[in-house]
Design an enzyme around this catalytic site. Sequence first.
Site, PDB file in Angstrom:
ATOM      1  N   HIS A  69       0.833  -1.207   0.000  1.00  0.00           N
ATOM      2  CA  HIS A  69       0.000   0.000   0.000  1.00  0.00           C
ATOM      3  C   HIS A  69       0.866   1.254   0.000  1.00  0.00           C
ATOM      4  O   HIS A  69       0.685   2.155  -0.830  1.00  0.00           O
ATOM      5  CB  HIS A  69      -0.904  -0.020   1.237  1.00  0.00           C
ATOM      6  CG  HIS A  69      -1.705   1.220   1.457  1.00  0.00           C
ATOM      7  ND1 HIS A  69      -3.044   1.314   1.155  1.00  0.00           N
ATOM      8  CD2 HIS A  69      -1.355   2.439   1.961  1.00  0.00           C
ATOM      9  CE1 HIS A  69      -3.478   2.528   1.451  1.00  0.00           C
ATOM     10  NE2 HIS A  69      -2.475   3.218   1.955  1.00  0.00           N
ATOM     11  N   GLU A  70       1.823   1.309   0.928  1.00  0.00           N
ATOM     12  CA  GLU A  70       2.673   2.506   1.011  1.00  0.00           C
ATOM     13  C   GLU A  70       3.556   2.634  -0.225  1.00  0.00           C
ATOM     14  O   GLU A  70       3.782   3.741  -0.728  1.00  0.00           O
ATOM     15  CB  GLU A  70       3.515   2.475   2.285  1.00  0.00           C
ATOM     16  CG  GLU A  70       2.724   2.409   3.580  1.00  0.00           C
ATOM     17  CD  GLU A  70       1.665   3.492   3.716  1.00  0.00           C
ATOM     18  OE1 GLU A  70       1.784   4.551   3.053  1.00  0.00           O
ATOM     19  OE2 GLU A  70       0.702   3.286   4.474  1.00  0.00           O
ATOM     20  N   HIS A 129       1.612   4.118  -3.046  1.00  0.00           N
ATOM     21  CA  HIS A 129       1.356   5.556  -2.910  1.00  0.00           C
ATOM     22  C   HIS A 129       2.333   6.381  -3.755  1.00  0.00           C
ATOM     23  O   HIS A 129       2.003   7.489  -4.177  1.00  0.00           O
ATOM     24  CB  HIS A 129       1.451   5.991  -1.451  1.00  0.00           C
ATOM     25  CG  HIS A 129       0.127   5.996  -0.744  1.00  0.00           C
ATOM     26  ND1 HIS A 129      -1.018   6.534  -1.294  1.00  0.00           N
ATOM     27  CD2 HIS A 129      -0.227   5.532   0.482  1.00  0.00           C
ATOM     28  CE1 HIS A 129      -2.019   6.394  -0.444  1.00  0.00           C
ATOM     29  NE2 HIS A 129      -1.570   5.780   0.641  1.00  0.00           N
ATOM     30  N   GLU A 150      -5.945   6.562  -1.829  1.00  0.00           N
ATOM     31  CA  GLU A 150      -5.912   5.432  -0.898  1.00  0.00           C
ATOM     32  C   GLU A 150      -6.482   4.173  -1.539  1.00  0.00           C
ATOM     33  O   GLU A 150      -6.008   3.065  -1.279  1.00  0.00           O
ATOM     34  CB  GLU A 150      -6.688   5.779   0.368  1.00  0.00           C
ATOM     35  CG  GLU A 150      -6.107   6.941   1.170  1.00  0.00           C
ATOM     36  CD  GLU A 150      -4.719   6.669   1.704  1.00  0.00           C
ATOM     37  OE1 GLU A 150      -4.360   5.477   1.871  1.00  0.00           O
ATOM     38  OE2 GLU A 150      -3.979   7.643   1.949  1.00  0.00           O
ATOM     39  N   ASP A 181      -4.591   0.680  -1.882  1.00  0.00           N
ATOM     40  CA  ASP A 181      -5.127  -0.587  -1.377  1.00  0.00           C
ATOM     41  C   ASP A 181      -5.091  -1.669  -2.443  1.00  0.00           C
ATOM     42  O   ASP A 181      -4.652  -2.801  -2.200  1.00  0.00           O
ATOM     43  CB  ASP A 181      -6.580  -0.400  -0.912  1.00  0.00           C
ATOM     44  CG  ASP A 181      -6.687   0.242   0.460  1.00  0.00           C
ATOM     45  OD1 ASP A 181      -5.678   0.262   1.190  1.00  0.00           O
ATOM     46  OD2 ASP A 181      -7.780   0.723   0.802  1.00  0.00           O
ATOM     47  N   HIS A 228      -9.456   8.114   3.184  1.00  0.00           N
ATOM     48  CA  HIS A 228      -9.607   6.659   3.124  1.00  0.00           C
ATOM     49  C   HIS A 228     -11.080   6.282   2.995  1.00  0.00           C
ATOM     50  O   HIS A 228     -11.946   6.920   3.589  1.00  0.00           O
ATOM     51  CB  HIS A 228      -9.060   5.998   4.386  1.00  0.00           C
ATOM     52  CG  HIS A 228      -7.613   6.277   4.646  1.00  0.00           C
ATOM     53  ND1 HIS A 228      -7.192   7.412   5.303  1.00  0.00           N
ATOM     54  CD2 HIS A 228      -6.496   5.567   4.347  1.00  0.00           C
ATOM     55  CE1 HIS A 228      -5.870   7.396   5.398  1.00  0.00           C
ATOM     56  NE2 HIS A 228      -5.423   6.289   4.818  1.00  0.00           N
ATOM     57  N   ARG A 288     -12.881  -0.859   1.990  1.00  0.00           N
ATOM     58  CA  ARG A 288     -11.465  -1.133   1.726  1.00  0.00           C
ATOM     59  C   ARG A 288     -11.288  -2.625   1.481  1.00  0.00           C
ATOM     60  O   ARG A 288     -10.401  -3.031   0.719  1.00  0.00           O
ATOM     61  CB  ARG A 288     -10.600  -0.663   2.898  1.00  0.00           C
ATOM     62  CG  ARG A 288     -10.638   0.828   3.121  1.00  0.00           C
ATOM     63  CD  ARG A 288      -9.618   1.296   4.127  1.00  0.00           C
ATOM     64  NE  ARG A 288      -8.277   1.294   3.552  1.00  0.00           N
ATOM     65  CZ  ARG A 288      -7.221   1.881   4.124  1.00  0.00           C
ATOM     66  NH1 ARG A 288      -7.365   2.522   5.272  1.00  0.00           N
ATOM     67  NH2 ARG A 288      -6.047   1.834   3.555  1.00  0.00           N
TER      68      ARG A 288
END
Length: 776
Positions: A613-614, A617, A673, A677, A738, A744
């Site tokens: 996920h990070e 980004h 976000e 995800d 988010h 999610r």
Amino acid sequence: MFGIPMRQMSGQRYKRTNFDDDDTISNGGTPPAVDFHPGIVFKGGLTLWQRKTTLEKALIILLILLAISLIVIAAILAVRESQLQDLRKGTDYCMTPECVTVASSIITTMDRSADPCKDFFQYACGGWIKSHPIPSGHSRWGTFSVLWQENQLVMKNVIEKVSVKTRSNAERKAQDYFVSCMDKNKTVEALGAQPLLDILRGLGGWGISNKSGTWQQNAWNLQTAVEKVHMIDVSPLFNMWVGGNDRNSSSNILLVDQSGLGLPERDYYLNKSITEDKVLSGYLEYMTTLGMLLGAEDRNATRDDMIKVIEFETKIAEITIPAKDRRDEEKNYHKMRIVDMQKQFPFLNWLQYFNSMMSVVNITLKSSEEVVVYAPKFLKNLKAILSNAKSSDDGKNTLNNYLMWSVVKSLAPYLSKPFREAKKTFTQVMTGVTGNEEMWRYCITDTDVVLGFALGSMFVKEAFHGASKAEKMIDEVKMAFKKNLPNLHWMDDETRRAAIDKANAVVDMIGFPEYILNVTRLDKQYQRLQINKSEYFMNNFRNLRFALVKNLEKLRKPPKKNAWGMTPPTVNAYYTPTKNEIVFPAGILQAPFYDQNFPKSLNFGAMGVVMGHELTHGFDDQGREYDKFGNLRPWWNNQSIEKFKQRTQCMIKQYSQYKLNGEAVRGEQTLGENIADNGGLKSAYYAYEDWVSKKGEEVALPAVGLSHRQLFFMGFAQVWCSSSTKEADHLQIVSDPHSPAKYRVIGTLSNSKEFAREYKCPVGSPMNPKEKCVVW
């Protein structure tokens, strides 16, 4: 049993074929030549059974029953022995304490009555939600919350250890701050409103309360008032700080952006009636109550003044640019000189303002100093609002009340119980929270905010034992991300090569910054922050000034590499585009996100997805605008940009269709976000596949009945198990980038063909739609 077929997973149950005990075999009515069946007839008219006495018959029946019982017992023992042999060999199930524990947790968290192909969130989390009501003092409760509570307990235990052997002054300051917050000597209660009244007096007074000093309207000046309030690190009207220059990541620069709302988001003001809307009327009551607690004499007059402040904030809300319209970093970036700001936004003397602020770090600026303004349209519109307000005595009165209210709102939570109770009442209106959190938990969290790296030093030494395996997992997730890039046919080769370079350049920061274990360096960080055990309010007031100085003194210095923006105990992670860094604090590198003794399927499904996920980004709709050095510049081929945007439109449309309590999720606001995800899940899954190809299949968890590829998706979903109030849901939808936890899970998995394959979800089912949105 390893690898239960998916019919069971889709809500159906196996039906064993049961044979009746009295089934007979027919051969056309002719009995066998010899048999011991009691119905055989002998010559003479009597059967053998009829010739037996009653006692003999009873004994025969008893012998038959005993024989049957012995056969059944022997069969059971044989099966059990076979199972025990399997368990002893370890060939079928993982029976380590960790595997048994996590298997039990997975089962109790699930709702097996739900169909995973219709609603995987309910299937994965229904049991957890049913058994975990929202506790007192919380508006939201989930897996993150539970882990944070565990971290809080660790911090409480280490901070309460009274020892002269405490290794650093910084750690002692954290202990003293915690003591001041707990206020066992009732110092906060004894002081009442006085500390804040003294601050207001120093700012020129608040017209609502004579106790705060005499406010002199004729002598009042907007310029001076704004400077004084901003100097205590409170930011009405606009926000100013020093940060990395988006287009030159090796330098810091002055930054200015929109600000000024007392409520979390503009939507709370627009097209609402102050007296009829639940939130605005609650806000008005809170403002009026605090005014009275600070010495106002007439409640009705105070209420009227506060209505005018809300009306002023509503005007600011009307010119505030919505979050969904601020996602293009290139369009947000406007660099100009102070002299240019003066021409465009002349409601302040900007050179005087900046020099007043920078005086705390002994830096003098010239009108040629460059500033990045993120919201010039907002500032232009603000000029008209302020000009109108300054044109009358009543308008000046409202402006002063607005500025002083921003200070009161920021500092009142550090005062006595009546102020905290007023805040609690308003918080209940905003978030639906009821009851109180335990005081020690509040104070531990508060200490983490103010002295988080000193407290984090104690936390790390107590609870964190290295992250080498987590570092390896990050490398595996990165590799999977890069391996997938050639499969993205919408991306041209040049952009693809640049994306690989950027992924290779991402800096990993795991656990905690090393300096917090160095006494000298840790003490230096907090050297200028004065903490007193009996001065809770002033500790916080001094911290505001401390934070302001720490920020402004960065102006003439390059950005610090590997500077942490989250404290070690934090249960979260983040990506910094201007530094191309991904950060994973020690607080999240624990079960259920990560445990080196857990099956790898669960580690990759939970922590691996966080890592992916990070990483993703850096390639979402905002992160993709920054190159591998963290500079905001065009580095994509235009054709690839257009195809990227087409794919993001699919995701915007998808998430905008989801509703929570009848309110639609904001697909544009949550786009970044959602991209992260989806991309994170994909990278982590293929990283796990790569791991299996090298290490081999993992043995099954006992009793769960899921393959490890299924467990990967279960591990991902179960970290999002949570419940929340309707008010908290609304707050999240209007202000959070988010998506709600439920979506999610559902949104991400419904885009995964791997998930649909492993859970055998039919095409067209809710969790396996025909059209899927895929970006990375």
